[in-house]
Design an enzyme around this catalytic site. Structure first.
Site, mmCIF file in Angstrom:
data_model
loop_
_atom_site.group_PDB
_atom_site.id
_atom_site.type_symbol
_atom_site.label_atom_id
_atom_site.label_comp_id
_atom_site.label_asym_id
_atom_site.label_seq_id
_atom_site.Cartn_x
_atom_site.Cartn_y
_atom_site.Cartn_z
ATOM 1 N NE ARG A 53 72.708 19.206 22.382
ATOM 2 C CZ ARG A 53 72.065 19.107 21.220
ATOM 3 N NH1 ARG A 53 70.957 18.393 21.147
ATOM 4 N NH2 ARG A 53 72.514 19.703 20.137
ATOM 5 C CE1 TYR A 105 67.168 16.460 47.674
ATOM 6 C CE2 TYR A 105 66.474 17.745 45.784
ATOM 7 C CZ TYR A 105 67.441 17.387 46.698
ATOM 8 O OH TYR A 105 68.674 17.966 46.651
ATOM 9 C CG ASP A 178 63.423 10.091 44.658
ATOM 10 O OD1 ASP A 178 64.372 9.298 44.783
ATOM 11 O OD2 ASP A 178 63.543 11.328 44.828
ATOM 12 C CE LYS A 203 71.806 13.460 46.983
ATOM 13 N NZ LYS A 203 70.367 13.643 46.900
HETATM 14 C C1 LIG Z 1 69.507 14.463 46.178
HETATM 15 C C2 LIG Z 1 68.135 14.013 45.906
HETATM 16 C C3 LIG Z 1 67.452 14.454 44.773
HETATM 17 C C4 LIG Z 1 68.035 15.486 43.798
HETATM 18 O O1 LIG Z 1 69.141 15.008 43.126
HETATM 19 P P1 LIG Z 1 70.377 15.913 42.630
HETATM 20 O O2 LIG Z 1 71.318 14.900 42.095
HETATM 21 O O3 LIG Z 1 70.904 16.650 43.824
HETATM 22 O O4 LIG Z 1 69.859 16.851 41.593
HETATM 23 C C5 LIG Z 1 66.169 13.968 44.559
HETATM 24 N N1 LIG Z 1 65.588 13.087 45.401
HETATM 25 C C6 LIG Z 1 66.223 12.642 46.511
HETATM 26 C C7 LIG Z 1 65.533 11.663 47.409
HETATM 27 C C8 LIG Z 1 67.516 13.089 46.802
HETATM 28 O O5 LIG Z 1 68.115 12.649 47.909
#
Ligand SMILES: *Cc1c(COP(=O)(O)O)cnc(C)c1O
Length: 382
Positions: A53, A105, A178, A203
């Site tokens: 962890r 998001y 992000d 992604k």
């Molecule tokens: C998918 C996504 C998230 C969230 O991520 P998860 O892995 O689904 O928790 C946040 N920001 C963007 C731009 C995303 O495409």
């Protein structure tokens, strides 16, 4: 053996920082499923590993790679993008003033609104399409964090990272970016002034739609960063070692996957830019896109695979086209090798102000000709 400082991104990625196993010579790192690590005869930790962890060799390989690629001072891997987001937000003091764009998001914004309702934070949401809205939202001496995305889903409006950094720094706050849709093979937000870089590793980083993950990278190894590390250990939002191993395997091909997706998206964007059945193609790689200049400054190696099409007509026409597609898979998410399509108004519902004629594409690495032919036959249904 360790990575050479001069190596460029494709080399670091393909060799996963030269991750050859010292014990066996295996060219692929082993998986460490152990939850705990034995101490030596003096009761000291053998190689710093204590309990998974708190850290595990499989997370560490990814964290080192991302720290290098983003030009940061440290990275932390989480079980999902939103677990990483929650840890970042939690590292701010109670009552912190957080500024975000109205287009971000969705699930992350829902979480921030919940924290606001509980009185945990102060939230200001600005309209990124309105001139001066960002400048008004940031309050000198009060704003703690501006959280932006490099390209706003699903219009792909581009946020200028350097401008945002200057603005929030002057006010005494931090900038978190992000960068999920612009991985570090093309965009490095820290170079443009970001304090914190965030990815949903689900992604592009993983790229195969088979691992959930999130990562934070810091520009400075300061007290707040140590807090983020402590939050992960304390709240346990860690990835399983097998998922971390899969993620590293996915990342080995990031540079070619991203290049291919970018090339395909550019080919599609150019082909359909003045198509008679379309009102517009929204893609930052096109000269006609309002955010093209900022995108070109920030994205050094391609604009990625995300784009939207505005179909002539409205809701019904967009749904007809979406349903007629045979190759594009109708599914949420992005950044995988397979191309996906989504009619966002259907997904987001009546309350959303997303245009009803908008179709979002996540362009994958299939043949561009096949993707173009599929879109052409679907538009011909109108
Ligand atoms: C998918 C996504 C998230 C969230 O991520 P998860 O892995 O689904 O928790 C946040 N920001 C963007 C731009 C995303 O495409």
């Amino acid at each position: 053996m360790s990575a050479n400082d001069d190596w460029s991104e494709p080399t670091l990625l393909a060799q996963a920082m030269h991750a050859i196993d010292e014990t066996t010579g295996a060219v692929v790192p082993p998986i460490y499923p152990a939850t705990t690590f034995a101490r030596n005869e003096n009761y000291d930790l053998r190689n710093g590993w204590l309990y998974s962890r708190a850290g595990n060799p499989n997370y560490c390989e990814i964290e080192t790679l991302l720290t290098t690629l983003e030009g940061g001072k440290g990275a932390q891997l989480f079980s999902s993008g939103l677990a990483a987001f929650a840890a970042a937000i939690q590292s701010f003091k109670p009552g912190a003033h957080i500024v975000v764009p109205s287009i971000m998001y969705f699930a992350a914004q829902v979480w921030l609104k919940r924290l606001t309702d509980r009185g945990d934070i102060h939230l200001t949401i600005f309209d990124p399409s309105k001139e001066g809205a960002l400048e008004t939202a940031i309050i000198p001496g009060k704003t703690d964090l501006l959280w932006i995305e490099t390209a706003l889903n699903p219009t792909w409006a581009v946020m200028d990272i350097a401008y945002c950094a200057e603005l929030v720094h002057k006010a005494g706050g931090l900038l978190a970016v992000d960068s999920t849709v612009t991985p570090p093979v093309t965009c490095k937000p820290i170079k443009h002034g970001a304090d914190l870089v965030y990815h949903s590793a689900t992604k592009y980083l993983n790229g195969h739609s088979d691992v959930l993950g999130g990562i934070l990278v810091c520009a400075d190894d300061n007290e707040q960063w140590q807090d983020i590390c402590a939050i992960r250990t304390a709240t346990g939002g860690v990835m399983g070692p097998f998922e971390a191993w899969l993620l590293l395997r996915g990342m080995r091909t990031l540079s070619i996957r991203f290049r291919e997706a970018s090339d395909n998206a550019m080919a599609i964007a150019r082909y359909f830019e003045s198509h008679p059945k379309l009102e517009a193609v929204l893609y930052p790689g096109l000269n006609s896109h309002p955010g093209h200049d900022s995108a070109a400054r920030q994205c050094e190696n391609g604009f990625g695979g995300m784009m939207s099409l505005l179909v002539k007509g409205g809701f019904d026409e967009a749904v007809t086209v979406t349903k007629a597609l045979k190759l594009f898979v109708p599914a949420t998410s992005l950044g995988g090798v397979e191309s996906l399509v989504e009619h966002r108004k259907t997904i987001e519902g009546d309350l959303s102000d997303v245009p009803a004629n908008l179709i979002r594409l996540s362009v994958g690495i299939e043949s561009a000709n096949d993707l173009i032919a599929d879109l052409e036959q679907a538009l011909n249904q109108l």
